[in-house]
Write a protein that holds these residues in place. Sequence first.
Motif, PDB file in Angstrom:
ATOM      1  N   ASP A 103     -33.538  63.682 -13.999  1.00 37.55           N
ATOM      2  CA  ASP A 103     -34.788  64.372 -13.683  1.00 37.55           C
ATOM      3  C   ASP A 103     -34.547  65.555 -12.758  1.00 37.55           C
ATOM      4  O   ASP A 103     -35.112  66.642 -12.947  1.00 37.55           O
ATOM      5  CB  ASP A 103     -35.789  63.415 -13.029  1.00 37.55           C
ATOM      6  CG  ASP A 103     -36.391  62.431 -14.019  1.00 37.55           C
ATOM      7  OD1 ASP A 103     -36.477  62.790 -15.217  1.00 37.55           O
ATOM      8  OD2 ASP A 103     -36.756  61.324 -13.608  1.00 37.55           O
ATOM      9  N   TRP A 106     -32.680  68.373 -14.546  1.00 28.34           N
ATOM     10  CA  TRP A 106     -33.610  69.131 -15.385  1.00 28.34           C
ATOM     11  C   TRP A 106     -34.450  70.079 -14.529  1.00 28.34           C
ATOM     12  O   TRP A 106     -34.678  71.230 -14.898  1.00 28.34           O
ATOM     13  CB  TRP A 106     -34.488  68.162 -16.161  1.00 28.34           C
ATOM     14  CG  TRP A 106     -35.477  68.834 -17.058  1.00 28.34           C
ATOM     15  CD1 TRP A 106     -36.830  68.856 -16.920  1.00 28.34           C
ATOM     16  CD2 TRP A 106     -35.180  69.586 -18.233  1.00 28.34           C
ATOM     17  NE1 TRP A 106     -37.399  69.572 -17.947  1.00 28.34           N
ATOM     18  CE2 TRP A 106     -36.410  70.031 -18.764  1.00 28.34           C
ATOM     19  CE3 TRP A 106     -33.994  69.919 -18.897  1.00 28.34           C
ATOM     20  CZ2 TRP A 106     -36.485  70.797 -19.933  1.00 28.34           C
ATOM     21  CZ3 TRP A 106     -34.069  70.683 -20.050  1.00 28.34           C
ATOM     22  CH2 TRP A 106     -35.305  71.111 -20.553  1.00 28.34           C
ATOM     23  N   ARG A 165     -39.147  66.744 -20.327  1.00 26.69           N
ATOM     24  CA  ARG A 165     -37.694  66.902 -20.372  1.00 26.69           C
ATOM     25  C   ARG A 165     -37.099  66.140 -21.536  1.00 26.69           C
ATOM     26  O   ARG A 165     -37.650  65.140 -21.985  1.00 26.69           O
ATOM     27  CB  ARG A 165     -37.077  66.483 -19.041  1.00 26.69           C
ATOM     28  CG  ARG A 165     -36.863  64.989 -18.850  1.00 26.69           C
ATOM     29  CD  ARG A 165     -35.864  64.768 -17.721  1.00 26.69           C
ATOM     30  NE  ARG A 165     -35.667  63.381 -17.395  1.00 26.69           N
ATOM     31  CZ  ARG A 165     -34.801  62.587 -18.019  1.00 26.69           C
ATOM     32  NH1 ARG A 165     -34.100  63.025 -19.054  1.00 26.69           N
ATOM     33  NH2 ARG A 165     -34.645  61.343 -17.620  1.00 26.69           N
ATOM     34  N   ASP A 168     -31.454  62.196 -21.407  1.00 29.46           N
ATOM     35  CA  ASP A 168     -30.470  62.410 -20.340  1.00 29.46           C
ATOM     36  C   ASP A 168     -29.266  63.196 -20.864  1.00 29.46           C
ATOM     37  O   ASP A 168     -28.785  64.134 -20.195  1.00 29.46           O
ATOM     38  CB  ASP A 168     -29.995  61.065 -19.774  1.00 29.46           C
ATOM     39  CG  ASP A 168     -31.095  60.318 -19.038  1.00 29.46           C
ATOM     40  OD1 ASP A 168     -32.219  60.854 -18.940  1.00 29.46           O
ATOM     41  OD2 ASP A 168     -30.824  59.193 -18.566  1.00 29.46           O
TER      42      ASP A 168
END
Length: 201
Positions: A103, A106, A165, A168
């Motif tokens: 997170d 991003w 987003r 991962d």
Amino acid sequence: MLVVVAEARLPALIDLAPVLTAAQRQSQIVAFVATPFDLRESARLFPVRILEIRTHHRVLYGDVHLDGLAIEPEGLLLAALQELKNLELRLRQWVFERGADPDMLWAGLVQSLPKLASILETALVSRGLGVPATRGELLRAAGQELGIEADRLERVAASRLRAGRPTDDAVREQLGELFELIADLLRALAGPAECGSNLPA
């Protein structure tokens, strides 16, 4: 707000202080107080800032002495290189501090993209070219001028337009692409191509 004064000794600043302080408190206006000499020096030392002011300013009163300022292409090119290298170093630090959190990775990528676009604008102007009106046109013009495939620039820039987003793995892949793109842009800007001699007014 740019405030141009004939001289900036303490008595003049004290006279201006009540008005500018009130403007800051009431309307959150931040004043940049300068003399014509300061502006000429700023055009040499901070060319990107002065170019931005000159391009987008709206005169409220008097003569702010911006039209005759000489902004050297070499100074703009150096500023673009500095900003691009700073962006690369800040992103590295971001990874070192937050590398386990996709997170945050991003967020670092998305936050970097407006700065990258601004750097590309400066790079184009340093070569005597105008700044295109849209982001897509900017990316295509920068890619053509710097020898970078436009789709690479567009792919990275598209990250900011996502509603959420990606996975991962995709975050890490796109951040890796951004690092590679920055490295290639640094090489392209530092290459032998000469700066343009004429800057748009």
